[in-house]
Scaffold this active site. Structure first.
Site, PDB file in Angstrom:
ATOM      1  N   ASP A   1      -8.234   4.018   1.111  1.00  0.00           N
ATOM      2  CA  ASP A   1      -7.299   4.352   2.060  1.00  0.00           C
ATOM      3  C   ASP A   1      -8.046   4.778   3.332  1.00  0.00           C
ATOM      4  O   ASP A   1      -8.867   5.695   3.259  1.00  0.00           O
ATOM      5  CB  ASP A   1      -6.569   5.619   1.725  1.00  0.00           C
ATOM      6  CG  ASP A   1      -5.212   5.796   2.575  1.00  0.00           C
ATOM      7  OD1 ASP A   1      -5.380   5.603   3.500  1.00  0.00           O
ATOM      8  OD2 ASP A   1      -4.610   7.075   1.935  1.00  0.00           O
TER       9      ASP A   1
ATOM     10  N   CYS B   1      -1.396   0.740   7.443  1.00  0.00           N
ATOM     11  CA  CYS B   1      -2.714   0.583   7.576  1.00  0.00           C
ATOM     12  C   CYS B   1      -3.181  -0.830   6.483  1.00  0.00           C
ATOM     13  O   CYS B   1      -3.375  -1.783   7.353  1.00  0.00           O
ATOM     14  CB  CYS B   1      -3.805   1.646   7.160  1.00  0.00           C
ATOM     15  SG  CYS B   1      -3.271   3.042   8.218  1.00  0.00           S
ATOM     16  N   ARG B   2      -3.421  -0.564   5.377  1.00  0.00           N
ATOM     17  CA  ARG B   2      -4.069  -1.590   4.580  1.00  0.00           C
ATOM     18  C   ARG B   2      -3.187  -2.990   4.439  1.00  0.00           C
ATOM     19  O   ARG B   2      -3.428  -4.218   4.650  1.00  0.00           O
ATOM     20  CB  ARG B   2      -4.394  -1.154   3.194  1.00  0.00           C
ATOM     21  CG  ARG B   2      -5.268  -0.199   3.293  1.00  0.00           C
ATOM     22  CD  ARG B   2      -5.621   0.446   1.943  1.00  0.00           C
ATOM     23  NE  ARG B   2      -4.369   1.475   1.787  1.00  0.00           N
ATOM     24  CZ  ARG B   2      -4.408   2.359   0.867  1.00  0.00           C
ATOM     25  NH1 ARG B   2      -5.269   2.073  -0.067  1.00  0.00           N
ATOM     26  NH2 ARG B   2      -3.425   2.993   0.649  1.00  0.00           N
ATOM     27  N   SER B   3      -1.795  -2.647   4.170  1.00  0.00           N
ATOM     28  CA  SER B   3      -1.017  -3.796   3.664  1.00  0.00           C
ATOM     29  C   SER B   3      -0.713  -4.693   5.101  1.00  0.00           C
ATOM     30  O   SER B   3      -0.548  -6.003   4.865  1.00  0.00           O
ATOM     31  CB  SER B   3       0.171  -3.527   2.723  1.00  0.00           C
ATOM     32  OG  SER B   3       1.179  -2.643   3.440  1.00  0.00           O
TER      33      SER B   3
ATOM     34  N   ASN C   1       2.488   1.361   4.402  1.00  0.00           N
ATOM     35  CA  ASN C   1       2.754   0.279   4.848  1.00  0.00           C
ATOM     36  C   ASN C   1       2.436   0.236   6.607  1.00  0.00           C
ATOM     37  O   ASN C   1       3.111  -0.427   7.404  1.00  0.00           O
ATOM     38  CB  ASN C   1       4.211  -0.257   4.641  1.00  0.00           C
ATOM     39  CG  ASN C   1       4.347  -1.819   5.139  1.00  0.00           C
ATOM     40  OD1 ASN C   1       5.655  -2.128   5.420  1.00  0.00           O
ATOM     41  ND2 ASN C   1       3.380  -2.674   5.002  1.00  0.00           N
TER      42      ASN C   1
ATOM     43  N   CYS D   1       0.799  -1.141   0.011  1.00  0.00           N
ATOM     44  CA  CYS D   1       0.109  -0.056   0.025  1.00  0.00           C
ATOM     45  C   CYS D   1       0.851   1.459   0.104  1.00  0.00           C
ATOM     46  O   CYS D   1       2.102   1.170  -0.392  1.00  0.00           O
ATOM     47  CB  CYS D   1      -1.052   0.204   1.103  1.00  0.00           C
ATOM     48  SG  CYS D   1      -0.333   0.047   2.847  1.00  0.00           S
TER      49      CYS D   1
HETATM   50  P1  4NP Z   1      -1.761   2.863   4.303  1.00  0.00           P
HETATM   51  O1  4NP Z   1      -2.602   4.092   4.676  1.00  0.00           O
HETATM   52  O2  4NP Z   1      -1.259   3.381   2.833  1.00  0.00           O
HETATM   53  O3  4NP Z   1      -2.920   1.793   4.181  1.00  0.00           O
HETATM   54  O4  4NP Z   1      -0.790   2.343   5.080  1.00  0.00           O
HETATM   55  C1  4NP Z   1      -1.746   5.332   4.875  1.00  0.00           C
HETATM   56  C2  4NP Z   1      -0.805   5.584   5.738  1.00  0.00           C
HETATM   57  C3  4NP Z   1      -0.308   6.767   5.934  1.00  0.00           C
HETATM   58  C4  4NP Z   1      -0.645   7.823   4.881  1.00  0.00           C
HETATM   59  C5  4NP Z   1      -1.376   7.637   3.998  1.00  0.00           C
HETATM   60  C6  4NP Z   1      -2.214   6.420   3.793  1.00  0.00           C
HETATM   61  N1  4NP Z   1      -0.129   9.062   5.206  1.00  0.00           N
HETATM   62  O5  4NP Z   1      -0.466  10.035   4.387  1.00  0.00           O
HETATM   63  O6  4NP Z   1       1.036   9.326   6.045  1.00  0.00           O
END
Ligand code: 4NP
Length: 158
Positions: free
Chosen positions: A127, A16-18, A14, A11
């Site tokens: 997201d 949240c989702r992944s 790294n 993702c």
């Molecule tokens: P992820 O979520 O891609 O599912 O890990 C996010 C984590 C952090 C951010 C965006 C999405 N950020 O903008 O910091």
């Protein structure tokens, strides 16, 4: 695919989702007695070394999965050689990954996670970063469905 496939979940951050997808894939595969290697990575470098977001950990814990041991790292070009399947959480992640593909052949390893979804094929795992806990529950449900379908496929091909 090899008898013990290596699967990378990807993702943006790294955190949240992944890591949620990685925790689900590793535990659901183990429950089925399937031998697979799992890892996850983010296309951005913003959260390298961090544990999963507390909201992601809380959702997973509530559903019976512990992802507190996972740490964020950045996706690298060499991941195309190290893994059999590289699963992007959304189309933006997939485009960023494809830019790093060493060859057109290796690029075919990169796919969207929800290509394995029962009802949402080709969609993005949204997201959940800017929303509340319900966004993480929605992500969990999408991932659980797609990962069970992927594991069905791996079991059939074994
Ligand atoms: P992820 O979520 O891609 O599912 O890990 C996010 C984590 C952090 C951010 C965006 C999405 N950020 O903008 O910091």
């Amino acid at each position: 695919m090899s008898t013990s496939p290596k699967i990378l979940l990807v993702c943006l951050g790294n955190i949240c989702r992944s890591p949620m997808a990685e925790g689900l894939l590793r535990d659901l595969a183990e429950r089925r007695g399937l031998s697979i290697t799992t890892d996850s990575a983010g296309t951005s470098r913003n959260h390298i070394g961090e544990a999963p977001d507390p909201r992601a950990q809380a959702e997973m814990r509530q559903q019976g999965f512990d992802i507190g041991d996972l740490r964020a790292r950045q996706f690298v070009s060499a991941d195309y050689e190290r893994f059999d399947l590289l699963l992007a959480m959304d189309g933006s992640n997939l485009r960023d990954m494809l830019r790093l593909a060493p060859s057109a052949h290796l690029a075919t390893k990169a796919r969207l996670m929800l290509d394995w979804s029962t009802a949402m094929a080709g969609s993005d795992v949204p997201d959940p970063w800017y929303g509340g806990a319900e966004g993480f529950t929605h992500v969990f449900r999408l991932l659980e469905d797609a990962i069970n379908n992927l594991l069905d496929e791996l079991e059939e091909g074994r």
